[in-house]
Structures are given as structure tokens and as C-alpha cells.
Design an enzyme around this catalytic site. Sequence first.
Site, PDB file in Angstrom:
ATOM      1  N   HIS A 108      20.981 -21.237  33.152  1.00  0.00           N
ATOM      2  CA  HIS A 108      20.207 -22.457  33.403  1.00  0.00           C
ATOM      3  C   HIS A 108      20.979 -23.684  32.922  1.00  0.00           C
ATOM      4  CE1 HIS A 108      15.952 -24.430  33.422  1.00  0.00           C
ATOM      5  NE2 HIS A 108      16.884 -25.326  33.645  1.00  0.00           N
TER       6      HIS A 108
ATOM      7  N   ALA B 137      14.569 -37.095  30.392  1.00  0.00           N
ATOM      8  CA  ALA B 137      14.312 -35.878  29.602  1.00  0.00           C
ATOM      9  C   ALA B 137      15.468 -34.913  29.779  1.00  0.00           C
ATOM     10  CB  ALA B 137      13.024 -35.221  30.070  1.00  0.00           C
TER      11      ALA B 137
ATOM     12  N   LEU C 181      24.528 -29.405  36.219  1.00  0.00           N
ATOM     13  CA  LEU C 181      25.885 -29.963  36.207  1.00  0.00           C
ATOM     14  C   LEU C 181      25.969 -31.268  36.997  1.00  0.00           C
ATOM     15  CD1 LEU C 181      27.993 -26.695  36.348  1.00  0.00           C
ATOM     16  CD2 LEU C 181      27.212 -27.994  34.382  1.00  0.00           C
ATOM     17  N   ARG C 182      24.821 -31.755  37.528  1.00  0.00           N
ATOM     18  CA  ARG C 182      24.723 -33.085  38.110  1.00  0.00           C
ATOM     19  C   ARG C 182      25.757 -33.281  39.250  1.00  0.00           C
ATOM     20  NH1 ARG C 182      20.006 -33.078  35.574  1.00  0.00           N
ATOM     21  NH2 ARG C 182      20.038 -33.751  33.404  1.00  0.00           N
TER      22      ARG C 182
ATOM     23  N   ASP D 233      19.557 -24.669  29.269  1.00  0.00           N
ATOM     24  CA  ASP D 233      18.961 -25.779  30.011  1.00  0.00           C
ATOM     25  C   ASP D 233      19.776 -27.054  29.720  1.00  0.00           C
ATOM     26  OD1 ASP D 233      15.739 -27.486  30.377  1.00  0.00           O
ATOM     27  OD2 ASP D 233      17.501 -27.309  31.685  1.00  0.00           O
TER      28      ASP D 233
HETATM   29  N1  NCD Z   1      14.684 -29.965  30.917  1.00  0.00           N
HETATM   30  C1  NCD Z   1      14.696 -31.262  31.094  1.00  0.00           C
HETATM   31  O1  NCD Z   1      14.114 -31.999  30.317  1.00  0.00           O
HETATM   32  N2  NCD Z   1      15.370 -31.809  32.136  1.00  0.00           N
HETATM   33  C2  NCD Z   1      16.093 -31.075  33.172  1.00  0.00           C
HETATM   34  C3  NCD Z   1      15.170 -30.563  34.240  1.00  0.00           C
HETATM   35  C4  NCD Z   1      14.373 -29.365  33.790  1.00  0.00           C
HETATM   36  O2  NCD Z   1      14.972 -28.359  33.403  1.00  0.00           O
HETATM   37  O3  NCD Z   1      13.159 -29.460  33.815  1.00  0.00           O
HETATM   38  C5  NCD Z   1      17.077 -32.029  33.820  1.00  0.00           C
HETATM   39  O4  NCD Z   1      17.587 -31.689  34.922  1.00  0.00           O
HETATM   40  O5  NCD Z   1      17.335 -33.088  33.235  1.00  0.00           O
HETATM   41 ZN    ZN Z   2      16.504 -27.277  33.601  1.00  0.00          ZN
HETATM   42 ZN    ZN Z   3      12.915 -27.247  33.878  1.00  0.00          ZN
END
Ligand code: NCD
Ligand code: ZN
Ligand code: ZN
Length: 410
Positions: free
Chosen positions: A58, A291, A61-62, A277
Site C-alpha cells: 500500500h 491527509a 507514488l503520485r 500507506d
Molecule cells: N491515507 C491518507 O491519509 N491518504 C492517502 C489516501 C488513503 O490511503 O486514504 C493519500 O493518497 O494521500
Molecule cells: Zn492509501
Molecule cells: Zn486509504
Amino acid sequence: MYDLVLKGRFLTGGKLIEGSIGVSGGRILRVSRGDLKGEEIIQIGRGKVVLPGLIDVHVHLRDFEHREKETVETGTMAALHGGITVVFDMPNTKPPVTDSETFQRRAELFARKSYADYALGFLLNGNCVEARKAEADFYKIFMGASTGGIFSEDFKSDYSCAPSIVSVHAEDAEVIAGNPERPPEAEVLAIERALQAAENLEKPLNVCHVSTAGGIEAILRRNLPWVSFEVTPHHLFLTRKDFEGNPLLKVYPPLRDEGHRNALWRNFSHIPLIASDHAPHTPEDKEAGAAGIPGLETEVALLLDAVNRGMLELSDIVEKMHTNPIRIFGIRNKGFGVGKDADFTVVDLKREWTVKPEDFYTKAKWSPWEGRKLKGKVLMTLLRGRVVMEEDEIVGKPEGVRINAGKGNP
Ligand SMILES: NC(=O)N[C@@H](CC(=O)O)C(=O)O
Ligand SMILES: [Zn+2]
Ligand SMILES: [Zn+2]
């Protein structure tokens, strides 16, 4: 005579063995307790342990139109630096990966730029025909909006359309619309709904970043073999108190109270996957309330530090970041066995170091653990028989390949 022989202590099947691994053509050909001959010999010194290549299922990488947040190069160099050999790329990009042409464009980008091996995701939201055409390595559904604002109008129909495993962001859209602080019940409600659909559809589902006692308990109670879930280091090691002290720690789902964190640790042995994440943003975006927390370059070291504190075993890291990802996501060419890609993460459990984000490869040069002294470090990363990171230097090239497309078993 092998191309490469790796000598040292290996963790396999939960046991530490002293021996040699014979590698040729990027694949493991022999694991021996004795000596093997190789063109190149890498002797892994005392106190260090060779783990099978660790996998993060998870990461964000934008790239595309968000290169200022992260690019495939910077993100996958960060992965190698953190001891991660395979990354699962999340599709909530700009533009999002919601059609097969964008998916193809992303696949070409990774083929040119990725330093780590990779799996590519597709974002499902009512686009079933495109989802099927893409033939993605996994599918992503947001039940409630997160970064990028996309979410599924009809989770169950998207889930039933998915041609392979679905990773789901489980926060209930209605609850978060009315409660921007995203209380635990937003997650628990969404997880219950996802589990109900999983019970009916009986197809693979992976619940992302589970953060609440109610959420993990609901999944474990339902105990469906085709349902897996992830927990992140930030939900294991941080709480809402940390967020109250540092607004940068805004993340979805949010950091929770101690009670929820304790529930994750109480159920730690039942957590199938640990995943970062990794969600990089620019400082400006974070100031504006974005976030997400970067995690690729700290996740393994945080877990090693916790091993030294007796909170988990080294074998837990292998189980939740190598063995289970391979089993759950069907990665045929990976694994610590003959014929599999020779991917390894070499760690030093005793090495003490201080987290310095200025030394990170990720563009998100900040960390919740900035300045923290950790005991345990990733020293070297090998990908398909080649050293690609050593002592904080990336020595590999952007030669990552897509999972199951590697030279592993057909
Ligand atoms: N976790 C986050 O707060 N942000 C993640 C998206 C996600 O995993 O919900 C993101 O792509 O920035
Ligand atoms: Zn995520
Ligand atoms: Zn998420």
C-alpha cells in the site's frame, strides 16, 4: 559456479540458519547450509540477518500531475532505501487510474522509472468495462473519499465487478460527510458493510489501514479466509495525542486513542499484512490540510526497533511483509525458494541510528519519527540477485519489473 553467493544468517520458515544462497539469472537456485562457489561472494557479517525481500502492499507514488509530491523514481528509491523490494502502487493519482488507457500509461511510466518491482492498481468506481480491460494486478475501492476525492457510489457492484483482489478504503461516506474528524464508527460501519458483501460474494478482499478495535474485531470475528487486512506503522506506534501535538500527522483513517492502538497490538498475531500507506504531500499541501504520512523509509526500522523491545519477532516481519503478501496477492515470481526472484532485505538488529528526513529519498522529507533514535536498520537491499541499495546509497538503476512478469515461475 553461481553468479552470486550470499553467505550469512538467513531467516526462513521462522528459523535463523547459517548458510549460503546460490543465485544465477536473478533467481534463487540453491539454499545450502554449506559453502557454495560463486563469481561474486557477498559475506553478510555477524549480527546481520538476511530477510527475504520485504513487500509493501500500500503505497502512493503520485507522479503524473503530482510529481511535486513524489515521482515513481523518488518513491521507489525510497522503497529500496527502506528495504522494500516490491511496492503496490495506489491508483488515486491525478489523473486517477480509472480507465485502461491511463492504466497503460502508468504501466509504461513504471517500466521506465521504477527502481523496485511493482504491482499496479486500478481505481474502481462504476467503470467495470475499463476495469476488466486494464487487467490490473489489484483493484482499489474507496467506500468514502480520501485524497483525490473519488469514492464508489455502489461498493458491492464495484466489488463484484473486480476481476481480481480488491483493496478497500473502509470509511463510511455518510458518516465522514457529517463528521470530518472521521470517528471510529465511520471505519467500523464500512468494514461491517464490506464484510457482509465479502460473505455474499466470496471473493478476495483486503481491508486497508485498519485502525480501530471494532474494525479489527469485526474482521477477526467474521473470519473469512478470502478476507485479509493491513495495519500501518503509524496506527501501531502513534495515537491521536501525537496528532494533537503535530498537525502534520493528519491521516485517513485518523490516528486513534490508546485503546484502539492496544486492540491492534492485542490482536497483532492475527494481522496478515503490515503496509506503510506511504502518502507523500508537499509541505504546502500538508499546511492546507492534506491527509497522509510518508512511511517507506521508516517502516522496517520501526519494526526492528520494536523487535528489540520485545514487542514482536523478526519472523513476524517476514510473515506480514513477505510471506502473506505473496500468498494473498498471488505473486508467483516471489518467495524464499528455488526458482524465485533473488530479492533480499539485509538488516542489522543492533545498529542504532537517528531518523533524519533530510537523508530520505522520498520528496516528503519529514517523519513523525524525526529525531527518534531507533535500534535496528536496513543495511542492504537486493533485487533479483543485484545489490540495489547499500549503506543508504541507491546503487541500482530504474530496472524494476512488474510482479509475475519477472523471470520467476511462469
Ligand atoms: N491515507 C491518507 O491519509 N491518504 C492517502 C489516501 C488513503 O490511503 O486514504 C493519500 O493518497 O494521500
Ligand atoms: Zn492509501
Ligand atoms: Zn486509504
